[in-house]
Design a protein around this motif. Structure first.
Motif, mmCIF file in Angstrom:
data_model
loop_
_atom_site.group_PDB
_atom_site.id
_atom_site.type_symbol
_atom_site.label_atom_id
_atom_site.label_comp_id
_atom_site.label_asym_id
_atom_site.label_seq_id
_atom_site.Cartn_x
_atom_site.Cartn_y
_atom_site.Cartn_z
ATOM 1 N N SER A 41 0.829 -1.198 0.000
ATOM 2 C CA SER A 41 0.000 0.000 0.000
ATOM 3 C C SER A 41 0.865 1.251 0.000
ATOM 4 N N SER A 42 1.885 1.280 0.842
ATOM 5 C CA SER A 42 2.788 2.430 0.889
ATOM 6 C C SER A 42 3.539 2.599 -0.424
ATOM 7 N N ILE A 43 3.990 1.486 -0.974
ATOM 8 C CA ILE A 43 4.717 1.541 -2.245
ATOM 9 C C ILE A 43 3.836 2.142 -3.320
ATOM 10 N N PHE A 44 2.594 1.699 -3.401
ATOM 11 C CA PHE A 44 1.697 2.198 -4.435
ATOM 12 C C PHE A 44 1.381 3.669 -4.247
ATOM 13 N N HIS A 45 1.097 4.065 -3.020
ATOM 14 C CA HIS A 45 0.734 5.459 -2.769
ATOM 15 C C HIS A 45 1.891 6.421 -3.035
ATOM 16 N N CYS A 46 3.122 5.966 -2.864
ATOM 17 C CA CYS A 46 4.249 6.865 -3.144
ATOM 18 C C CYS A 46 4.534 6.962 -4.637
ATOM 19 N N HIS A 47 3.888 6.134 -5.446
ATOM 20 C CA HIS A 47 4.053 6.188 -6.900
ATOM 21 C C HIS A 47 2.886 6.875 -7.591
ATOM 22 N N VAL A 48 1.945 7.420 -6.824
ATOM 23 C CA VAL A 48 0.762 8.070 -7.398
ATOM 24 C C VAL A 48 0.830 9.573 -7.166
ATOM 25 N N VAL A 49 0.722 10.325 -8.249
ATOM 26 C CA VAL A 49 0.660 11.781 -8.199
ATOM 27 C C VAL A 49 -0.793 12.163 -8.469
ATOM 28 N N PRO A 50 -1.414 12.959 -7.581
ATOM 29 C CA PRO A 50 -2.852 13.233 -7.685
ATOM 30 C C PRO A 50 -3.240 14.259 -8.755
ATOM 31 N N CYS A 51 -2.707 14.062 -9.961
ATOM 32 C CA CYS A 51 -3.097 14.863 -11.111
ATOM 33 C C CYS A 51 -2.674 14.100 -12.366
ATOM 34 N N ARG A 52 -3.217 14.500 -13.485
ATOM 35 C CA ARG A 52 -2.872 13.838 -14.738
ATOM 36 C C ARG A 52 -1.651 14.520 -15.358
ATOM 37 N N LEU A 53 -0.596 13.752 -15.561
ATOM 38 C CA LEU A 53 0.610 14.251 -16.206
ATOM 39 C C LEU A 53 0.882 13.417 -17.451
ATOM 40 N N ASP A 57 4.260 16.827 -20.382
ATOM 41 C CA ASP A 57 4.327 17.600 -19.139
ATOM 42 C C ASP A 57 5.633 17.300 -18.393
ATOM 43 N N LEU A 58 5.934 16.025 -18.266
ATOM 44 C CA LEU A 58 7.114 15.612 -17.505
ATOM 45 C C LEU A 58 8.405 16.153 -18.098
ATOM 46 N N VAL A 59 8.544 16.068 -19.412
ATOM 47 C CA VAL A 59 9.795 16.519 -20.029
ATOM 48 C C VAL A 59 9.934 18.036 -19.994
ATOM 49 N N SER A 60 8.844 18.744 -19.750
ATOM 50 C CA SER A 60 8.932 20.204 -19.685
ATOM 51 C C SER A 60 9.282 20.720 -18.284
ATOM 52 N N PHE A 61 9.217 19.862 -17.265
ATOM 53 C CA PHE A 61 9.581 20.284 -15.910
ATOM 54 C C PHE A 61 11.075 20.554 -15.813
ATOM 55 N N ASN A 62 11.431 21.516 -14.990
ATOM 56 C CA ASN A 62 12.836 21.818 -14.728
ATOM 57 C C ASN A 62 13.456 20.728 -13.876
ATOM 58 N N ASP A 63 14.761 20.561 -14.022
ATOM 59 C CA ASP A 63 15.518 19.640 -13.191
ATOM 60 C C ASP A 63 15.328 20.041 -11.730
ATOM 61 N N GLY A 64 14.978 19.079 -10.895
ATOM 62 C CA GLY A 64 14.767 19.360 -9.480
ATOM 63 C C GLY A 64 13.325 19.637 -9.100
ATOM 64 N N THR A 65 12.410 19.587 -10.061
ATOM 65 C CA THR A 65 10.990 19.779 -9.751
ATOM 66 C C THR A 65 10.528 18.668 -8.814
ATOM 67 N N VAL A 66 9.747 19.025 -7.808
ATOM 68 C CA VAL A 66 9.255 18.065 -6.824
ATOM 69 C C VAL A 66 7.752 17.880 -7.017
ATOM 70 N N LEU A 67 7.329 16.607 -7.097
ATOM 71 C CA LEU A 67 5.912 16.278 -7.240
ATOM 72 C C LEU A 67 5.401 15.660 -5.944
ATOM 73 N N ARG A 68 4.292 16.178 -5.442
ATOM 74 C CA ARG A 68 3.644 15.618 -4.246
ATOM 75 C C ARG A 68 2.967 14.304 -4.635
ATOM 76 N N THR A 69 2.971 13.339 -3.736
ATOM 77 C CA THR A 69 2.339 12.046 -3.997
ATOM 78 C C THR A 69 1.161 11.827 -3.059
ATOM 79 N N ASN A 70 0.516 10.664 -3.202
ATOM 80 C CA ASN A 70 -0.605 10.309 -2.326
ATOM 81 C C ASN A 70 -0.141 9.770 -0.978
ATOM 82 N N LEU A 71 1.163 9.627 -0.765
ATOM 83 C CA LEU A 71 1.690 9.188 0.518
ATOM 84 C C LEU A 71 2.221 10.411 1.253
ATOM 85 N N MET A 72 1.566 10.763 2.340
ATOM 86 C CA MET A 72 1.916 11.971 3.071
ATOM 87 C C MET A 72 3.399 11.987 3.434
ATOM 88 N N GLY A 73 4.057 13.079 3.099
ATOM 89 C CA GLY A 73 5.471 13.247 3.411
ATOM 90 C C GLY A 73 6.422 12.686 2.369
#
Length: 101
Positions: A41-53, A57-73
């Motif tokens: 469950s933890s593994i799956f939630h840390c691999h889910v970003v709560p938006c459609r990318l 979109d991904l290749v346009s992000f700057n190096d070092g961009t941080v994405l929030r996941t469904n696993l708090m923290g």
């Protein structure tokens, strides 16, 4: 992988019609953790970003961009190594394998 993800989120996404992006590890990577459902469950939630990318979109992000996941923290950090796009140091090798809607 798809079946296990569906078990993790069953009901929630159907109820709220939430868009998400899943950075799914290969099944072989998870095989040594098959017996531990709470860890899965933890593994799956840390691999889910709560938006459609999309890949574009991904290749346009700057190096070092941080994405929030469904696993708090837990966050995913986008970096580049030569021509390879990486998420927390792991190469994204099969972008957009599955897209629903």
């Amino acid at each position: 992988m798809a079946s296990l993800l569906e078990m993790q989120f069953h009901g929630f996404f159907f109820k709220y019609q939430t868009m998400m992006t899943v950075f799914a590890p290969f099944d072989q990577v998870l095989m040594n953790r098959v017996g531990n459902l709470s860890e899965q469950s933890s593994i799956f939630h840390c691999h889910v970003v709560p938006c459609r990318l999309l890949w574009s979109d991904l290749v346009s992000f700057n190096d070092g961009t941080v994405l929030r996941t469904n696993l708090m923290g837990f966050t995913n950090n986008i970096t580049r190594s030569q021509d390879m796009l990486m998420l927390n140091g792991v190469s994204i090798i099969l972008p957009e394998v599955y897209h629903n809607g």
